[in-house]
Design an enzyme around this catalytic site. Structure first.
Site, PDB file in Angstrom:
ATOM      1  NE  ARG A 181      -3.827  -2.312   0.662  1.00 51.73           N
ATOM      2  CZ  ARG A 181      -3.646  -3.576   0.270  1.00 51.73           C
ATOM      3  NH1 ARG A 181      -2.623  -3.910  -0.501  1.00 51.73           N
ATOM      4  NH2 ARG A 181      -4.513  -4.500   0.630  1.00 51.73           N
ATOM      5  CB  SER A 238      -8.463  -0.494   5.105  1.00 45.15           C
ATOM      6  OG  SER A 238      -9.001  -1.672   4.571  1.00 45.15           O
ATOM      7  CD  GLU A 257      -5.211   1.532   2.783  1.00 46.34           C
ATOM      8  OE1 GLU A 257      -4.879   0.446   3.271  1.00 46.34           O
ATOM      9  OE2 GLU A 257      -6.156   1.669   2.000  1.00 46.34           O
TER      10      GLU A 257
HETATM   11  P1  FAD Z   1      -8.397   9.949  -4.278  1.00 42.20           P
HETATM   12  O1  FAD Z   1      -9.030   9.646  -2.986  1.00 42.20           O
HETATM   13  O2  FAD Z   1      -9.038  10.959  -5.151  1.00 42.20           O
HETATM   14  O3  FAD Z   1      -6.882  10.363  -4.040  1.00 42.20           O
HETATM   15  C1  FAD Z   1      -6.062   9.616  -3.179  1.00 42.20           C
HETATM   16  C2  FAD Z   1      -4.667  10.245  -3.190  1.00 42.20           C
HETATM   17  O4  FAD Z   1      -4.081  10.097  -4.486  1.00 42.20           O
HETATM   18  C3  FAD Z   1      -4.713  11.760  -2.938  1.00 42.20           C
HETATM   19  O5  FAD Z   1      -3.554  12.109  -2.229  1.00 42.20           O
HETATM   20  C4  FAD Z   1      -4.680  12.364  -4.333  1.00 42.20           C
HETATM   21  O6  FAD Z   1      -4.095  13.652  -4.364  1.00 42.20           O
HETATM   22  C5  FAD Z   1      -3.799  11.372  -5.075  1.00 42.20           C
HETATM   23  N1  FAD Z   1      -4.150  11.274  -6.501  1.00 42.20           N
HETATM   24  C6  FAD Z   1      -5.338  10.884  -7.029  1.00 42.20           C
HETATM   25  N2  FAD Z   1      -5.255  10.864  -8.369  1.00 42.20           N
HETATM   26  C7  FAD Z   1      -4.014  11.266  -8.682  1.00 42.20           C
HETATM   27  C8  FAD Z   1      -3.318  11.472  -9.917  1.00 42.20           C
HETATM   28  N3  FAD Z   1      -3.886  11.235 -11.109  1.00 42.20           N
HETATM   29  N4  FAD Z   1      -2.032  11.904  -9.866  1.00 42.20           N
HETATM   30  C9  FAD Z   1      -1.415  12.153  -8.677  1.00 42.20           C
HETATM   31  N5  FAD Z   1      -2.023  11.982  -7.483  1.00 42.20           N
HETATM   32  C10 FAD Z   1      -3.302  11.541  -7.492  1.00 42.20           C
HETATM   33  N6  FAD Z   1      -7.789   0.460  -1.603  1.00 42.20           N
HETATM   34  C11 FAD Z   1      -7.075  -0.665  -1.849  1.00 42.20           C
HETATM   35  O7  FAD Z   1      -5.862  -0.596  -2.063  1.00 42.20           O
HETATM   36  N7  FAD Z   1      -7.667  -1.882  -1.825  1.00 42.20           N
HETATM   37  C12 FAD Z   1      -8.982  -2.041  -1.607  1.00 42.20           C
HETATM   38  O8  FAD Z   1      -9.476  -3.162  -1.619  1.00 42.20           O
HETATM   39  C13 FAD Z   1      -9.768  -0.868  -1.340  1.00 42.20           C
HETATM   40  N8  FAD Z   1     -11.078  -0.968  -1.046  1.00 42.20           N
HETATM   41  C14 FAD Z   1     -11.795   0.150  -0.772  1.00 42.20           C
HETATM   42  C15 FAD Z   1     -13.160   0.012  -0.469  1.00 42.20           C
HETATM   43  C16 FAD Z   1     -13.925   1.126  -0.190  1.00 42.20           C
HETATM   44  C17 FAD Z   1     -15.389   0.962   0.127  1.00 42.20           C
HETATM   45  C18 FAD Z   1     -13.340   2.415  -0.240  1.00 42.20           C
HETATM   46  C19 FAD Z   1     -14.181   3.631   0.010  1.00 42.20           C
HETATM   47  C20 FAD Z   1     -11.991   2.559  -0.516  1.00 42.20           C
HETATM   48  C21 FAD Z   1     -11.198   1.430  -0.793  1.00 42.20           C
HETATM   49  N9  FAD Z   1      -9.831   1.516  -1.081  1.00 42.20           N
HETATM   50  C22 FAD Z   1      -9.107   0.393  -1.352  1.00 42.20           C
HETATM   51  C23 FAD Z   1      -9.151   2.813  -1.082  1.00 42.20           C
HETATM   52  C24 FAD Z   1      -9.280   3.584  -2.443  1.00 42.20           C
HETATM   53  O9  FAD Z   1     -10.378   3.132  -3.170  1.00 42.20           O
HETATM   54  C25 FAD Z   1      -8.030   3.454  -3.302  1.00 42.20           C
HETATM   55  O10 FAD Z   1      -6.900   3.936  -2.615  1.00 42.20           O
HETATM   56  C26 FAD Z   1      -8.147   4.204  -4.625  1.00 42.20           C
HETATM   57  O11 FAD Z   1      -7.024   3.940  -5.444  1.00 42.20           O
HETATM   58  C27 FAD Z   1      -8.275   5.721  -4.449  1.00 42.20           C
HETATM   59  O12 FAD Z   1      -8.616   6.271  -5.703  1.00 42.20           O
HETATM   60  P2  FAD Z   1      -9.269   7.719  -5.827  1.00 42.20           P
HETATM   61  O13 FAD Z   1      -9.285   8.051  -7.286  1.00 42.20           O
HETATM   62  O14 FAD Z   1     -10.549   7.766  -5.132  1.00 42.20           O
HETATM   63  O15 FAD Z   1      -8.177   8.596  -5.091  1.00 42.20           O
HETATM   64  P1  NAP Z   2     -10.058 -10.424   5.158  1.00 48.44           P
HETATM   65  O1  NAP Z   2     -10.221 -11.283   3.952  1.00 48.44           O
HETATM   66  O2  NAP Z   2     -11.053 -10.543   6.266  1.00 48.44           O
HETATM   67  O3  NAP Z   2      -8.605 -10.603   5.757  1.00 48.44           O
HETATM   68  C1  NAP Z   2      -8.218  -9.857   6.915  1.00 48.44           C
HETATM   69  C2  NAP Z   2      -6.806  -9.412   6.749  1.00 48.44           C
HETATM   70  O4  NAP Z   2      -5.992 -10.549   6.672  1.00 48.44           O
HETATM   71  C3  NAP Z   2      -6.635  -8.620   5.476  1.00 48.44           C
HETATM   72  O5  NAP Z   2      -6.288  -7.333   5.857  1.00 48.44           O
HETATM   73  C4  NAP Z   2      -5.548  -9.340   4.685  1.00 48.44           C
HETATM   74  O6  NAP Z   2      -4.413  -8.530   4.445  1.00 48.44           O
HETATM   75  C5  NAP Z   2      -5.094 -10.467   5.593  1.00 48.44           C
HETATM   76  N1  NAP Z   2      -5.098 -11.763   4.871  1.00 48.44           N
HETATM   77  C6  NAP Z   2      -6.142 -12.610   4.716  1.00 48.44           C
HETATM   78  N2  NAP Z   2      -5.742 -13.722   4.079  1.00 48.44           N
HETATM   79  C7  NAP Z   2      -4.428 -13.570   3.811  1.00 48.44           C
HETATM   80  C8  NAP Z   2      -3.444 -14.370   3.159  1.00 48.44           C
HETATM   81  N3  NAP Z   2      -3.744 -15.589   2.645  1.00 48.44           N
HETATM   82  N4  NAP Z   2      -2.184 -13.890   3.060  1.00 48.44           N
HETATM   83  C9  NAP Z   2      -1.876 -12.678   3.560  1.00 48.44           C
HETATM   84  N5  NAP Z   2      -2.767 -11.873   4.183  1.00 48.44           N
HETATM   85  C10 NAP Z   2      -4.024 -12.320   4.315  1.00 48.44           C
HETATM   86  O7  NAP Z   2      -9.981  -8.876   4.729  1.00 48.44           O
HETATM   87  P2  NAP Z   2     -11.093  -7.860   4.264  1.00 48.44           P
HETATM   88  O8  NAP Z   2     -11.084  -6.721   5.164  1.00 48.44           O
HETATM   89  O9  NAP Z   2     -12.401  -8.571   3.974  1.00 48.44           O
HETATM   90  O10 NAP Z   2     -10.485  -7.388   2.866  1.00 48.44           O
HETATM   91  C11 NAP Z   2     -10.302  -8.285   1.815  1.00 48.44           C
HETATM   92  C12 NAP Z   2      -9.227  -7.763   0.873  1.00 48.44           C
HETATM   93  O11 NAP Z   2      -9.646  -6.503   0.330  1.00 48.44           O
HETATM   94  C13 NAP Z   2      -7.898  -7.505   1.594  1.00 48.44           C
HETATM   95  O12 NAP Z   2      -6.852  -7.819   0.710  1.00 48.44           O
HETATM   96  C14 NAP Z   2      -7.945  -6.022   1.887  1.00 48.44           C
HETATM   97  O13 NAP Z   2      -6.660  -5.431   1.907  1.00 48.44           O
HETATM   98  C15 NAP Z   2      -8.753  -5.474   0.707  1.00 48.44           C
HETATM   99  N6  NAP Z   2      -9.510  -4.266   1.130  1.00 48.44           N
HETATM  100  C16 NAP Z   2      -8.817  -3.117   1.221  1.00 48.44           C
HETATM  101  C17 NAP Z   2      -9.462  -1.952   1.592  1.00 48.44           C
HETATM  102  C18 NAP Z   2      -8.695  -0.653   1.634  1.00 48.44           C
HETATM  103  O14 NAP Z   2      -9.297   0.395   1.757  1.00 48.44           O
HETATM  104  N7  NAP Z   2      -7.394  -0.690   1.522  1.00 48.44           N
HETATM  105  C19 NAP Z   2     -10.804  -1.963   1.901  1.00 48.44           C
HETATM  106  C20 NAP Z   2     -11.474  -3.180   1.819  1.00 48.44           C
HETATM  107  C21 NAP Z   2     -10.825  -4.342   1.428  1.00 48.44           C
HETATM  108  P3  NAP Z   2      -4.262  -7.455   3.267  1.00 48.44           P
HETATM  109  O15 NAP Z   2      -5.153  -6.317   3.624  1.00 48.44           O
HETATM  110  O16 NAP Z   2      -2.809  -7.119   3.356  1.00 48.44           O
HETATM  111  O17 NAP Z   2      -4.632  -8.095   1.964  1.00 48.44           O
END
Ligand code: FAD
Ligand code: NAP
Length: 341
Positions: free
Chosen positions: A166, A240, A336
């Site tokens: 991340r 998250s 994050e």
């Molecule tokens: P924004 O929120 O608009 O921006 C985020 C940051 O990036 C800001 O600092 C902004 O300035 C910068 N930025 C945006 N676009 C650009 C650009 N073109 N150039 C330079 N900087 C830029 N993330 C995960 O990694 N895994 C997940 O599974 C995941 N699940 C999510 C689920 C939900 C319900 C929500 C609400 C969020 C989740 N996220 C997850 C977080 C988020 O969706 C991601 O980080 C996504 O990539 C953000 O995109 P955005 O366009 O909305 O960015």
């Molecule tokens: P989950 O499946 O309940 O798992 C809980 C945590 O355990 C996750 O954070 C995941 O890490 C870790 N995990 C589970 N199985 C794993 C494996 N085999 N090896 C290594 N790590 C493992 O998690 P969840 O909350 O429902 O999310 C599912 C996936 O979507 C995850 O990968 C999570 O990162 C992603 N997600 C991200 C966001 C966001 O905003 N970043 C929001 C929702 C979901 P990791 O998170 O490192 O994968």
């Protein structure tokens, strides 16, 4: 057409936390030339920049005293169609999940585990988006970006992006230095399914092995996510709120002695990744509510803004949680989303 700069612009509908924030100025840009033009304007007016994609990973304060630059560049180009792989260049303003659906339709594989992540393509490299064992860096070829200081276009290959968990160079050494304008993905023509995560494996367990395909995996990921994660339109959130912390094995063993059910995954011989959701839940925060903010009942890592109140209230809750986790486990959780408070 000259760019339209809108003063005192309401950003509430442009951030998934639904924070009622205002920007001193707002502009939507749909080409690289428009990005450059807006950068000149911001420089002349001495306005700090808020680069805005889908607003799903930001926590805004009540007022941003600068220019909100909304990235709306669109388009996809197949730049190489090889025997085993394609290279697909995608403009930064494209919606991430719509891109996933597009690739599945054309049988370009690799994005299935990353289904239903909100936000734009241009933001995906910023935190190297990841889910269910796949990260953007696994399918990344290169990106183009505009240097904010010079207005020049630059290409970053995978090494230059310094992707981590991340994380990328755009969150670290090159923070706020570039605007990403396109991302090129290297996608497979033959699928290679990644089904390590228990929730995903279980969701597909009833299907015979030979019927498992990337579209099926995508469907399963979407179903799990719809079931577990709150939709921002009904319960505003940024996914998250904290990264999963990586600790030493010795630290983990001490915690496991006290809490045998602690959820952890090995990173290497010396380090262990802990599930932040478990740490927060076990500290008693799941389902917590106060004034406009709350902690999601089904996933304690997701902070909510059901009252659509100030981002400051969300940030205060995050800090309370962070402190309680530090006191209980000796771990400092790293937020994050990008915090603009
Ligand atoms: P924004 O929120 O608009 O921006 C985020 C940051 O990036 C800001 O600092 C902004 O300035 C910068 N930025 C945006 N676009 C650009 C650009 N073109 N150039 C330079 N900087 C830029 N993330 C995960 O990694 N895994 C997940 O599974 C995941 N699940 C999510 C689920 C939900 C319900 C929500 C609400 C969020 C989740 N996220 C997850 C977080 C988020 O969706 C991601 O980080 C996504 O990539 C953000 O995109 P955005 O366009 O909305 O960015
Ligand atoms: P989950 O499946 O309940 O798992 C809980 C945590 O355990 C996750 O954070 C995941 O890490 C870790 N995990 C589970 N199985 C794993 C494996 N085999 N090896 C290594 N790590 C493992 O998690 P969840 O909350 O429902 O999310 C599912 C996936 O979507 C995850 O990968 C999570 O990162 C992603 N997600 C991200 C966001 C966001 O905003 N970043 C929001 C929702 C979901 P990791 O998170 O490192 O994968």
């Amino acid at each position: 057409m000259p760019l339209l700069y809108l003063p005192e612009f309401d950003l509430q509908s442009l951030n998934t936390l639904a924070v009622p924030a205002k920007a001193r100025c707002y502009v939507s840009v749909s080409s690289e030339d428009e990005v450059r033009e807006a950068l000149v304007f911001a420089k002349q007016q001495e306005l700090p920049l808020l680069v805005l994609g889908g607003g799903s990973n930001i926590v805004l304060g009540d007022y941003f005293p600068g220019l909100a630059l909304h990235i709306r560049l669109h388009g996809k180009v197949l730049v190489d169609d090889g025997e085993d792989f394609v290279l697909l260049r995608v403009a930064a303003g494209e919606n991430w999940h719509e891109l996933v659906e597009y690739t599945l339709q054309y049988h370009y594989w690799g994005l299935e585990n990353l289904s239903l992540i909100p936000g734009s393509v241009g933001a995906a490299p910023i935190q190297n988006i990841g889910a269910y064992g796949v990260e953007l860096c696994d399918v990344f070829a290169e990106l183009t970006a505009i240097d904010i200081a010079s207005g020049l276009s630059v290409t970053f290959d995978k090494d230059a992006c310094r992707f981590g968990y991340r994380d990328s160079v755009f969150k670290g050494a090159l923070k706020d230095r570039y605007i990403i304008t396109s991302v090129t993905l290297k996608l497979r023509k033959t699928s290679r399914l990644i089904l390590d995560y228990p929730a995903l494996r279980e969701a597909l367990a009833h299907l015979p092995q030979e019927s498992l395909t990337p579209p099926r995996v995508s469907e399963a990921v979407c179903a799990i996510r719809r079931n577990k994660l709150p939709h921002p339109q009904t319960l505003p959130n940024v996914g998250s709120f904290f990264k999963n912390p990586v600790v030493s094995r010795a630290h983990f063993e001490r915690l496991r002695e006290r809490w045998p059910a602690i959820v952890a995954f090995p990173v290497d011989d010396e380090h262990v990744k802990l599930a932040a959701a478990w740490l927060i839940d076990n500290a008693g925060w799941r389902g917590y509510q106060k004034d406009t903010v709350a902690v999601h009942e089904q996933q304690a890592l997701v902070l909510l803004n059901p009252g659509r109140g100030s981002g400051i209230a969300v940030w205060n809750l995050a800090q309370e949680i962070r402190q309680s986790v530090a006191d209980r486990y000796g771990i400092d959780l790293e937020p994050e989303p990008r915090i603009y408070i």
